[in-house]
Design a protein around this motif. Structure first.
Motif, PDB file in Angstrom:
ATOM      1  N   HIS A 167       0.814  -1.218   0.000  1.00 31.97           N
ATOM      2  CA  HIS A 167       0.000   0.000   0.000  1.00 31.97           C
ATOM      3  C   HIS A 167       0.844   1.263   0.000  1.00 31.97           C
ATOM      4  CE1 HIS A 167       1.017  -0.232   4.288  1.00 31.97           C
ATOM      5  NE2 HIS A 167       0.733   1.055   4.343  1.00 31.97           N
ATOM      6  N   GLU A 168       2.124   1.128   0.351  1.00 35.47           N
ATOM      7  CA  GLU A 168       3.030   2.274   0.408  1.00 35.47           C
ATOM      8  C   GLU A 168       3.936   2.299  -0.828  1.00 35.47           C
ATOM      9  OE1 GLU A 168       4.717   5.332   0.667  1.00 35.47           O
ATOM     10  OE2 GLU A 168       3.574   5.056   2.549  1.00 35.47           O
TER      11      GLU A 168
ATOM     12  N   ARG B 169       6.507   3.981  -1.557  1.00 41.30           N
ATOM     13  CA  ARG B 169       7.938   4.070  -1.264  1.00 41.30           C
ATOM     14  C   ARG B 169       8.543   2.726  -0.888  1.00 41.30           C
ATOM     15  NH1 ARG B 169       7.936   8.779   3.113  1.00 41.30           N
ATOM     16  NH2 ARG B 169       6.120   7.525   3.741  1.00 41.30           N
TER      17      ARG B 169
ATOM     18  N   ALA C  73       1.732  -0.484  -6.259  1.00 41.89           N
ATOM     19  CA  ALA C  73       1.224   0.164  -5.057  1.00 41.89           C
ATOM     20  C   ALA C  73      -0.280  -0.048  -5.000  1.00 41.89           C
ATOM     21  CB  ALA C  73       1.559   1.653  -5.069  1.00 41.89           C
TER      22      ALA C  73
END
Length: 219
Positions: free
Chosen positions: A31-32, A34, A49
């Motif tokens: 979900h992130e 980065r 993502a």
């Protein structure tokens, strides 16, 4: 093998790198955005993502064609939900999930989802579960170097001595369940149809044990 990994933390990234190096098709979901920074430059797999239990996200990564699904997010709830969707909705053949709260182990067990604890050998343990999914360890010792594995014997081994499986330092037959009764076999005990056998196995010898069980001796 096509593998979808939910969670690109240190465990998910390390597992993805290992599987990719072995030429497996690896897809990561986190979900992130980065989180992709944990992957090395030139990583050959794919990162997306998104929510690992969102069906549109899963289908965008071709979960219908996946051979394995691994849930290693930082949330037990997310791991349970995504692993269950992969197993029950998309019928992915091999499922594994990471567990942080041991009190939830019974939930995973009832759902038929093999789990690994949050310990340093998580990546190796999941790797074993994916590549040797018909030989899921019942118990591990130390940091996962020695495993207890149970497996039914193929019919063609009827009459062969169970001690023929023993390989010094790698494989040892330690128990047999026959017609509902468990016993420790003698070296002379022959195999019978529908025997369920427990092996003590060095983790590096799982492939050798699988070879013994999957093909007739001498071939």
């Amino acid at each position: 093998m096509k593998v979808l990994i939910a969670g690109c933390g240190r465990t998910g990234a390390a597992l993805a790198v290992r599987l990719s190096a072995e030429k497996h098709d690896v897809r990561l979901i986190d979900h992130e955005p980065r989180a992709r920074n944990l992957l090395p430059p030139g990583f050959p797999g794919h990162f997306r993502a998104g929510n690992a239990f969102s069906r549109p996200v899963l289908e965008a990564e071709d979960i219908e064609e996946a051979d394995a699904f691994v849930a290693v997010t930082s949330s037990d709830n997310a791991n349970i939900v995504s692993a269950r969707i992969a197993k029950e909705t998309y019928r992915v053949p091999s499922i594994a999930a990471r567990i942080y709260d041991p009190r939830r182990a019974d939930i995973y067990r009832e759902l038929g989802i093999p789990t690994v604890a949050s310990v340093r050998w998580t990546v190796s343990r999941i790797h074993q579960m994916l590549l040797h999914r018909e030989l899921i360890p019942e118990l591990a010792f130390g940091n996962g170097e020695t495993l207890l594995v149970r497996s039914p014997l193929p019919p063609y081994l009827k009459g062969r001595r169970l001690s023929a499986f023993d390989v010094d330092g790698e494989i040892r037959v330690v128990e047999v369940t026959r017609a509902g009764r468990s016993f420790v076999p003698l070296r002379s005990t022959p195999a019978e149809p529908e025997d369920l056998v427990t092996f003590a196995v060095d983790a590096t010898a799982l492939g050798r044990l699988r070879g013994f069980l999957n093909k007739e001796w001498g071939t």
